[in-house]
Design a protein around this motif. Structure first.
Motif, PDB file in Angstrom:
ATOM      1  N   LEU A 139       0.880  -1.163   0.000  1.00 26.23           N
ATOM      2  CA  LEU A 139       0.000   0.000   0.000  1.00 26.23           C
ATOM      3  C   LEU A 139       0.915   1.209   0.000  1.00 26.23           C
ATOM      4  O   LEU A 139       1.560   1.512   1.012  1.00 26.23           O
ATOM      5  CB  LEU A 139      -0.932   0.019   1.213  1.00 26.23           C
ATOM      6  CG  LEU A 139      -1.806   1.264   1.387  1.00 26.23           C
ATOM      7  CD1 LEU A 139      -2.667   1.517   0.159  1.00 26.23           C
ATOM      8  CD2 LEU A 139      -2.679   1.144   2.642  1.00 26.23           C
ATOM      9  N   HIS A 140       0.987   1.883  -1.132  1.00 24.78           N
ATOM     10  CA  HIS A 140       1.987   2.926  -1.330  1.00 24.78           C
ATOM     11  C   HIS A 140       1.337   4.301  -1.325  1.00 24.78           C
ATOM     12  O   HIS A 140       0.351   4.541  -2.027  1.00 24.78           O
ATOM     13  CB  HIS A 140       2.727   2.711  -2.658  1.00 24.78           C
ATOM     14  CG  HIS A 140       3.761   3.751  -2.930  1.00 24.78           C
ATOM     15  ND1 HIS A 140       3.633   4.668  -3.947  1.00 24.78           N
ATOM     16  CD2 HIS A 140       4.935   4.029  -2.301  1.00 24.78           C
ATOM     17  CE1 HIS A 140       4.698   5.462  -3.944  1.00 24.78           C
ATOM     18  NE2 HIS A 140       5.497   5.104  -2.952  1.00 24.78           N
ATOM     19  N   PHE A 141       1.918   5.210  -0.547  1.00 22.96           N
ATOM     20  CA  PHE A 141       1.414   6.568  -0.392  1.00 22.96           C
ATOM     21  C   PHE A 141       2.348   7.551  -1.081  1.00 22.96           C
ATOM     22  O   PHE A 141       3.558   7.349  -1.116  1.00 22.96           O
ATOM     23  CB  PHE A 141       1.324   6.937   1.091  1.00 22.96           C
ATOM     24  CG  PHE A 141       0.383   6.097   1.893  1.00 22.96           C
ATOM     25  CD1 PHE A 141      -0.868   6.573   2.242  1.00 22.96           C
ATOM     26  CD2 PHE A 141       0.751   4.823   2.317  1.00 22.96           C
ATOM     27  CE1 PHE A 141      -1.737   5.807   2.999  1.00 22.96           C
ATOM     28  CE2 PHE A 141      -0.113   4.038   3.068  1.00 22.96           C
ATOM     29  CZ  PHE A 141      -1.364   4.537   3.409  1.00 22.96           C
ATOM     30  N   HIS A 148      -1.933  14.879  -1.512  1.00 23.51           N
ATOM     31  CA  HIS A 148      -1.669  14.039  -2.697  1.00 23.51           C
ATOM     32  C   HIS A 148      -2.075  12.612  -2.324  1.00 23.51           C
ATOM     33  O   HIS A 148      -1.243  11.749  -2.094  1.00 23.51           O
ATOM     34  CB  HIS A 148      -0.199  14.129  -3.085  1.00 23.51           C
ATOM     35  CG  HIS A 148       0.264  15.538  -3.292  1.00 23.51           C
ATOM     36  ND1 HIS A 148      -0.324  16.385  -4.214  1.00 23.51           N
ATOM     37  CD2 HIS A 148       1.249  16.260  -2.692  1.00 23.51           C
ATOM     38  CE1 HIS A 148       0.285  17.561  -4.178  1.00 23.51           C
ATOM     39  NE2 HIS A 148       1.234  17.519  -3.253  1.00 23.51           N
ATOM     40  N   ASN A 149      -3.389  12.397  -2.269  1.00 22.76           N
ATOM     41  CA  ASN A 149      -3.931  11.254  -1.544  1.00 22.76           C
ATOM     42  C   ASN A 149      -4.223  10.039  -2.416  1.00 22.76           C
ATOM     43  O   ASN A 149      -5.328   9.497  -2.429  1.00 22.76           O
ATOM     44  CB  ASN A 149      -5.196  11.667  -0.785  1.00 22.76           C
ATOM     45  CG  ASN A 149      -6.279  12.210  -1.697  1.00 22.76           C
ATOM     46  OD1 ASN A 149      -5.990  12.813  -2.718  1.00 22.76           O
ATOM     47  ND2 ASN A 149      -7.531  12.007  -1.336  1.00 22.76           N
ATOM     48  N   THR A 150      -3.212   9.569  -3.128  1.00 23.88           N
ATOM     49  CA  THR A 150      -3.332   8.280  -3.796  1.00 23.88           C
ATOM     50  C   THR A 150      -2.877   7.182  -2.843  1.00 23.88           C
ATOM     51  O   THR A 150      -1.939   7.367  -2.062  1.00 23.88           O
ATOM     52  CB  THR A 150      -2.480   8.223  -5.074  1.00 23.88           C
ATOM     53  OG1 THR A 150      -1.123   8.550  -4.751  1.00 23.88           O
ATOM     54  CG2 THR A 150      -3.005   9.186  -6.130  1.00 23.88           C
ATOM     55  N   MET A 176      -7.756   8.089   1.257  1.00 27.20           N
ATOM     56  CA  MET A 176      -6.991   7.899   0.037  1.00 27.20           C
ATOM     57  C   MET A 176      -7.912   7.554  -1.137  1.00 27.20           C
ATOM     58  O   MET A 176      -9.027   7.089  -0.955  1.00 27.20           O
ATOM     59  CB  MET A 176      -5.967   6.769   0.205  1.00 27.20           C
ATOM     60  CG  MET A 176      -4.948   6.972   1.304  1.00 27.20           C
ATOM     61  SD  MET A 176      -3.859   8.411   1.062  1.00 27.20           S
ATOM     62  CE  MET A 176      -4.578   9.587   2.207  1.00 27.20           C
ATOM     63  N   VAL A 177      -7.419   7.787  -2.343  1.00 29.85           N
ATOM     64  CA  VAL A 177      -8.074   7.298  -3.554  1.00 29.85           C
ATOM     65  C   VAL A 177      -7.376   5.996  -3.926  1.00 29.85           C
ATOM     66  O   VAL A 177      -6.207   6.022  -4.337  1.00 29.85           O
ATOM     67  CB  VAL A 177      -7.966   8.311  -4.708  1.00 29.85           C
ATOM     68  CG1 VAL A 177      -8.592   7.749  -5.972  1.00 29.85           C
ATOM     69  CG2 VAL A 177      -8.616   9.633  -4.327  1.00 29.85           C
ATOM     70  N   VAL A 189       2.609   2.927 -10.308  1.00 27.14           N
ATOM     71  CA  VAL A 189       2.363   3.906 -11.362  1.00 27.14           C
ATOM     72  C   VAL A 189       3.135   5.194 -11.055  1.00 27.14           C
ATOM     73  O   VAL A 189       3.869   5.710 -11.895  1.00 27.14           O
ATOM     74  CB  VAL A 189       0.858   4.210 -11.507  1.00 27.14           C
ATOM     75  CG1 VAL A 189       0.640   5.365 -12.487  1.00 27.14           C
ATOM     76  CG2 VAL A 189       0.097   2.974 -11.975  1.00 27.14           C
ATOM     77  N   LEU A 190       2.968   5.694  -9.825  1.00 24.83           N
ATOM     78  CA  LEU A 190       3.525   7.004  -9.491  1.00 24.83           C
ATOM     79  C   LEU A 190       5.034   7.058  -9.691  1.00 24.83           C
ATOM     80  O   LEU A 190       5.557   7.912 -10.411  1.00 24.83           O
ATOM     81  CB  LEU A 190       3.173   7.369  -8.048  1.00 24.83           C
ATOM     82  CG  LEU A 190       3.800   8.672  -7.523  1.00 24.83           C
ATOM     83  CD1 LEU A 190       3.368   9.862  -8.364  1.00 24.83           C
ATOM     84  CD2 LEU A 190       3.455   8.880  -6.056  1.00 24.83           C
ATOM     85  N   ASN A 191       5.759   6.142  -9.059  1.00 25.77           N
ATOM     86  CA  ASN A 191       7.209   6.231  -9.127  1.00 25.77           C
ATOM     87  C   ASN A 191       7.782   5.741 -10.449  1.00 25.77           C
ATOM     88  O   ASN A 191       8.922   6.083 -10.787  1.00 25.77           O
ATOM     89  CB  ASN A 191       7.840   5.500  -7.943  1.00 25.77           C
ATOM     90  CG  ASN A 191       7.732   6.310  -6.671  1.00 25.77           C
ATOM     91  OD1 ASN A 191       7.725   7.535  -6.703  1.00 25.77           O
ATOM     92  ND2 ASN A 191       7.627   5.643  -5.540  1.00 25.77           N
TER      93      ASN A 191
END
Length: 284
Positions: A139-141, A148-150, A176-177, A189-191
């Motif tokens: 579970l990555h924040f 920035h609540n993904t 979070m979303v 996806v983000l990193n």
């Protein structure tokens, strides 16, 4: 899942703790010793005005109630004793994460769900060390989790699909979303998007092409983006790029790690959370 234990109270760990408590969860904040935990009240005071600035529903009373739901502990067995879910946010080194989860797997209640917040490592490289891989996933924040609540949810081939969905629901419960990642991917996806961008900025510096300030300004002026790579590094904190650079195979990123240690970390300039990184946030 009402009872959360967060392993690690650094920049992102402390944000996860505070956000979950703000959302009504009972949170145990675990770290290695009481000296580290003694600094947490200062961290809460740093986060409170940012919540008041960024969240329309934030009030001083609600923020004080969040702090009241946080219990610090340096005893791992005690910290895990009532945990419905554990989120690990220890340093980004595979050996540290593997040894941490080996201990957690021996101590946590049978029903506990295990999550890593690792930015770059795959759950499948850690899962066997937990002793219950079917209940383990990521579970990555993103940094500044309240804004920035993904919440990127990523399992491995052995993750129980029902556990995957429970974690996605938990992410939504703490504001979070949930972003469901359907296949293991280093960096999620983000990193997968962000890390090459940050590395490109770092390499421009170590090659002597331009200063951090000019690199940031070029990016912001040309694209309209709110922040450049070095402003993002300041939000992330210096220790994450340092650990990644020193443990990776890229000689330029190792050079960047040595540079930030010499010029910033050794001076106590650890990023925005400490008041100074590439930029000065102290207001002095």
């Amino acid at each position: 899942m009402q009872h959360l234990t967060v392993l690690g109270t650094g920049v992102l760990g402390s944000q996860i703790i505070f956000q979950a408590a703000y959302s009504g969860k009972d949170v145990v904040a675990y770290d290695l010793n009481d000296e580290i935990l003694a600094k947490l009240p200062e961290r809460w005071e740093y986060l409170k005005p940012q919540y008041l600035r960024d969240l329309p529903d934030a009030t001083p009373e609600k923020l004080d109630a969040a702090v009241a739901r946080i219990r610090p502990s340096s005893d791992l067995a005690d910290a895990l004793s009532a945990a419905d879910i554990v989120i690990e946010a220890v340093p980004e080194r595979l050996d540290i994460k593997q040894s941490t989860w080996e201990r957690v797997g021996q101590l946590a209640p049978e029903q506990t769900i295990f999550c890593t917040n690792s930015s770059t490592l795959l759950p499948s490289d850690i899962a066997p060390f937990t002793g219950r891989p079917e209940r383990f996933l990521a579970l990555h924040f993103a940094n500044e989790v309240w804004l920035h609540n993904t919440g990127e949810v990523m399992g491995h081939p052995g993750t129980d699909p029902a556990v995957f969905e429970q974690v996605a629901e938990f992410a939504a419960e703490i504001g979070m979303v949930p972003i469901r990642i359907h296949k293991e991917q280093p960096g999620y996806v983000l990193n997968s998007l962000l890390v090459p961008f940050l590395n490109a900025g770092a390499k421009l510096v170590v090659r002597g092409v331009a200063t951090p300030e000019d690199i940031d300004n070029t990016w912001k002026i040309a694209t309209g983006a709110p922040a450049g790579p070095f402003e993002i590094f300041d939000v992330v904190g210096m220790m994450t790029p340092y650990n990644l650079g020193m443990s990776g195979d890229d000689p330029e990123m190792r050079e960047f790690a040595e540079y930030i240690k010499r010029e910033y970390i050794d001076k106590g300039w650890l990023g925005k959370g400490s008041g100074r990184g590439f930029y000065d946030y102290s207001g002095k």
